[in-house]
Design a protein around this motif. Structure first.
Motif, PDB file in Angstrom:
ATOM      1  N   VAL A   1       0.813  -1.215   0.000  1.00  0.00           N
ATOM      2  CA  VAL A   1       0.000   0.000   0.000  1.00  0.00           C
ATOM      3  C   VAL A   1       0.850   1.269   0.000  1.00  0.00           C
ATOM      4  CG1 VAL A   1      -1.666   1.304   1.378  1.00  0.00           C
ATOM      5  CG2 VAL A   1      -1.971  -1.142   1.037  1.00  0.00           C
ATOM      6  N   LEU A   2       1.920   1.311   0.770  1.00  0.00           N
ATOM      7  CA  LEU A   2       2.692   2.548   0.908  1.00  0.00           C
ATOM      8  C   LEU A   2       3.247   3.095  -0.408  1.00  0.00           C
ATOM      9  CD1 LEU A   2       4.541   2.154   4.314  1.00  0.00           C
ATOM     10  CD2 LEU A   2       2.684   3.704   3.731  1.00  0.00           C
ATOM     11  N   PRO A   3       3.843   2.281  -1.275  1.00  0.00           N
ATOM     12  CA  PRO A   3       4.336   2.858  -2.534  1.00  0.00           C
ATOM     13  C   PRO A   3       3.230   3.446  -3.401  1.00  0.00           C
ATOM     14  CG  PRO A   3       5.325   0.711  -2.191  1.00  0.00           C
ATOM     15  CD  PRO A   3       4.271   0.886  -1.138  1.00  0.00           C
ATOM     16  N   MET A   4       2.039   2.885  -3.305  1.00  0.00           N
ATOM     17  CA  MET A   4       0.934   3.392  -4.127  1.00  0.00           C
ATOM     18  C   MET A   4       0.327   4.674  -3.565  1.00  0.00           C
ATOM     19  SD  MET A   4      -1.086   0.017  -5.399  1.00  0.00           S
ATOM     20  CE  MET A   4      -1.056  -0.962  -3.912  1.00  0.00           C
ATOM     21  N   THR A   5       0.372   4.845  -2.248  1.00  0.00           N
ATOM     22  CA  THR A   5      -0.302   5.992  -1.644  1.00  0.00           C
ATOM     23  C   THR A   5       0.629   7.156  -1.330  1.00  0.00           C
ATOM     24  OG1 THR A   5      -0.059   5.007   0.546  1.00  0.00           O
ATOM     25  CG2 THR A   5      -2.107   4.567  -0.643  1.00  0.00           C
ATOM     26  N   THR A   6       1.897   6.900  -1.045  1.00  0.00           N
ATOM     27  CA  THR A   6       2.786   7.994  -0.643  1.00  0.00           C
ATOM     28  C   THR A   6       3.373   8.743  -1.820  1.00  0.00           C
ATOM     29  OG1 THR A   6       4.646   6.471  -0.447  1.00  0.00           O
ATOM     30  CG2 THR A   6       3.384   6.935   1.556  1.00  0.00           C
ATOM     31  N   ASP A   7       3.620   8.054  -2.926  1.00  0.00           N
ATOM     32  CA  ASP A   7       4.192   8.709  -4.099  1.00  0.00           C
ATOM     33  C   ASP A   7       3.619   8.071  -5.359  1.00  0.00           C
ATOM     34  OD1 ASP A   7       5.704  10.400  -5.602  1.00  0.00           O
ATOM     35  OD2 ASP A   7       7.597   9.326  -5.316  1.00  0.00           O
ATOM     36  N   PRO A   8       2.331   8.278  -5.609  1.00  0.00           N
ATOM     37  CA  PRO A   8       1.707   7.600  -6.748  1.00  0.00           C
ATOM     38  C   PRO A   8       2.224   8.063  -8.102  1.00  0.00           C
ATOM     39  CG  PRO A   8       0.159   9.122  -5.745  1.00  0.00           C
ATOM     40  CD  PRO A   8       1.398   9.111  -4.884  1.00  0.00           C
ATOM     41  N   GLY A   9       2.843   9.234  -8.181  1.00  0.00           N
ATOM     42  CA  GLY A   9       3.337   9.731  -9.454  1.00  0.00           C
ATOM     43  C   GLY A   9       4.495   8.917 -10.007  1.00  0.00           C
ATOM     44  N   SER A  10       5.285   8.334  -9.121  1.00  0.00           N
ATOM     45  CA  SER A  10       6.438   7.551  -9.579  1.00  0.00           C
ATOM     46  C   SER A  10       6.190   6.049  -9.486  1.00  0.00           C
ATOM     47  CB  SER A  10       7.675   7.919  -8.756  1.00  0.00           C
ATOM     48  OG  SER A  10       7.508   7.505  -7.419  1.00  0.00           O
ATOM     49  N   LEU A  11       4.936   5.658  -9.407  1.00  0.00           N
ATOM     50  CA  LEU A  11       4.600   4.246  -9.322  1.00  0.00           C
ATOM     51  C   LEU A  11       4.808   3.594 -10.688  1.00  0.00           C
ATOM     52  CD1 LEU A  11       3.530   2.036  -7.455  1.00  0.00           C
ATOM     53  CD2 LEU A  11       1.246   2.581  -8.275  1.00  0.00           C
ATOM     54  N   THR A  12       5.711   2.664 -10.726  1.00  0.00           N
ATOM     55  CA  THR A  12       5.994   1.935 -11.955  1.00  0.00           C
ATOM     56  C   THR A  12       5.770   0.458 -11.700  1.00  0.00           C
ATOM     57  OG1 THR A  12       8.324   1.656 -11.388  1.00  0.00           O
ATOM     58  CG2 THR A  12       7.726   3.632 -12.658  1.00  0.00           C
ATOM     59  N   LEU A  13       5.788  -0.309 -12.765  1.00  0.00           N
ATOM     60  CA  LEU A  13       5.627  -1.749 -12.634  1.00  0.00           C
ATOM     61  C   LEU A  13       6.768  -2.341 -11.811  1.00  0.00           C
ATOM     62  CD1 LEU A  13       4.027  -4.269 -13.352  1.00  0.00           C
ATOM     63  CD2 LEU A  13       5.412  -4.465 -15.413  1.00  0.00           C
ATOM     64  N   VAL A  14       7.960  -1.800 -11.959  1.00  0.00           N
ATOM     65  CA  VAL A  14       9.114  -2.311 -11.217  1.00  0.00           C
ATOM     66  C   VAL A  14       8.925  -2.080  -9.714  1.00  0.00           C
ATOM     67  CG1 VAL A  14      11.596  -2.042 -10.848  1.00  0.00           C
ATOM     68  CG2 VAL A  14      10.671  -2.035 -13.160  1.00  0.00           C
ATOM     69  N   ARG A  15       8.482  -0.892  -9.332  1.00  0.00           N
ATOM     70  CA  ARG A  15       8.250  -0.608  -7.910  1.00  0.00           C
ATOM     71  C   ARG A  15       7.141  -1.482  -7.347  1.00  0.00           C
ATOM     72  NH1 ARG A  15       7.396   5.222  -6.227  1.00  0.00           N
ATOM     73  NH2 ARG A  15       7.485   4.242  -4.193  1.00  0.00           N
ATOM     74  N   LEU A  16       6.087  -1.679  -8.124  1.00  0.00           N
ATOM     75  CA  LEU A  16       4.990  -2.531  -7.672  1.00  0.00           C
ATOM     76  C   LEU A  16       5.443  -3.983  -7.546  1.00  0.00           C
ATOM     77  CD1 LEU A  16       2.042  -2.473  -6.864  1.00  0.00           C
ATOM     78  CD2 LEU A  16       1.445  -2.871  -9.252  1.00  0.00           C
ATOM     79  N   TRP A  17       6.243  -4.446  -8.480  1.00  0.00           N
ATOM     80  CA  TRP A  17       6.785  -5.804  -8.438  1.00  0.00           C
ATOM     81  C   TRP A  17       7.680  -5.981  -7.201  1.00  0.00           C
ATOM     82  CZ3 TRP A  17       5.829 -10.199 -10.908  1.00  0.00           C
ATOM     83  CH2 TRP A  17       6.766 -11.218 -10.836  1.00  0.00           C
ATOM     84  N   GLU A  18       8.522  -4.998  -6.937  1.00  0.00           N
ATOM     85  CA  GLU A  18       9.404  -5.040  -5.767  1.00  0.00           C
ATOM     86  C   GLU A  18       8.594  -5.050  -4.471  1.00  0.00           C
ATOM     87  OE1 GLU A  18      12.228  -1.798  -3.703  1.00  0.00           O
ATOM     88  OE2 GLU A  18      12.724  -2.252  -5.787  1.00  0.00           O
ATOM     89  N   ALA A  19       7.583  -4.203  -4.393  1.00  0.00           N
ATOM     90  CA  ALA A  19       6.739  -4.141  -3.200  1.00  0.00           C
ATOM     91  C   ALA A  19       5.997  -5.458  -2.986  1.00  0.00           C
ATOM     92  CB  ALA A  19       5.749  -2.990  -3.321  1.00  0.00           C
ATOM     93  N   THR A  20       5.514  -6.052  -4.063  1.00  0.00           N
ATOM     94  CA  THR A  20       4.815  -7.329  -3.955  1.00  0.00           C
ATOM     95  C   THR A  20       5.765  -8.425  -3.490  1.00  0.00           C
ATOM     96  OG1 THR A  20       3.332  -6.631  -5.730  1.00  0.00           O
ATOM     97  CG2 THR A  20       3.381  -8.979  -5.207  1.00  0.00           C
TER      98      THR A  20
END
Length: 135
Positions: free
Chosen positions: A28-47
């Motif tokens: 949740v934090l990467p999506m809510t704190t800085d949604p402008g820089s949300l990329t597939l790589v960041r989402l993959w890393e967070a998952t």
């Protein structure tokens, strides 16, 4: 007495809940704190990070002895790493910390400081008796 017949102590609920919450925060934090820089790589890393937290939670719930050791090491590492980051931030060092790191540290440091003594206790030693492989 069978393992499943023994009641689950409150510390087991708290420690499992902590790792589930930590996993959810990782997503949740990467999506809510800085949604402008949300990329597939960041989402993959967070998952990926969240899956590790969920695996520890699952192992704790199943009372696997090795996972108790992993949880203790995680708590010590989180306390030391986040405490060092907080100390550097309070000292006025010219570093920029992502908001997600600050929020995660405010959750994990106190939680781990409370969970670690229970994970080391004799009660926890009697709860986590299952081997990693086997019955």
């Amino acid at each position: 007495m069978q393992l499943s017949a023994r009641p689950r102590p409150a510390g087991l609920y708290w420690s499992t809940g902590f790792f589930v919450a930590a996993g959810l925060l990782e997503i949740v934090l990467p999506m809510t704190t800085d949604p402008g820089s949300l990329t597939l790589v960041r989402l993959w890393e967070a998952t990926g990070k969240a899956i590790l937290d969920f695996l520890v939670a699952f192992g704790l719930w199943k009372r696997v002895a090795l996972v108790r050791s992993v949880a203790m090491v995680y708590c010590l590492g989180a306390i030391l790493a986040y405490a060092a980051a907080i100390a550097v931030a309070w000292s006025g060092a010219p570093f920029r910390y992502p908001r997600a790191l600050v929020i995660a540290s405010l959750f994990e440091v106190p939680s781990c400081a409370l969970l670690y003594p229970w994970l080391r206790s004799a009660e926890a030693g009697s709860v986590f008796t299952r081997p990693l492989v086997g019955p």
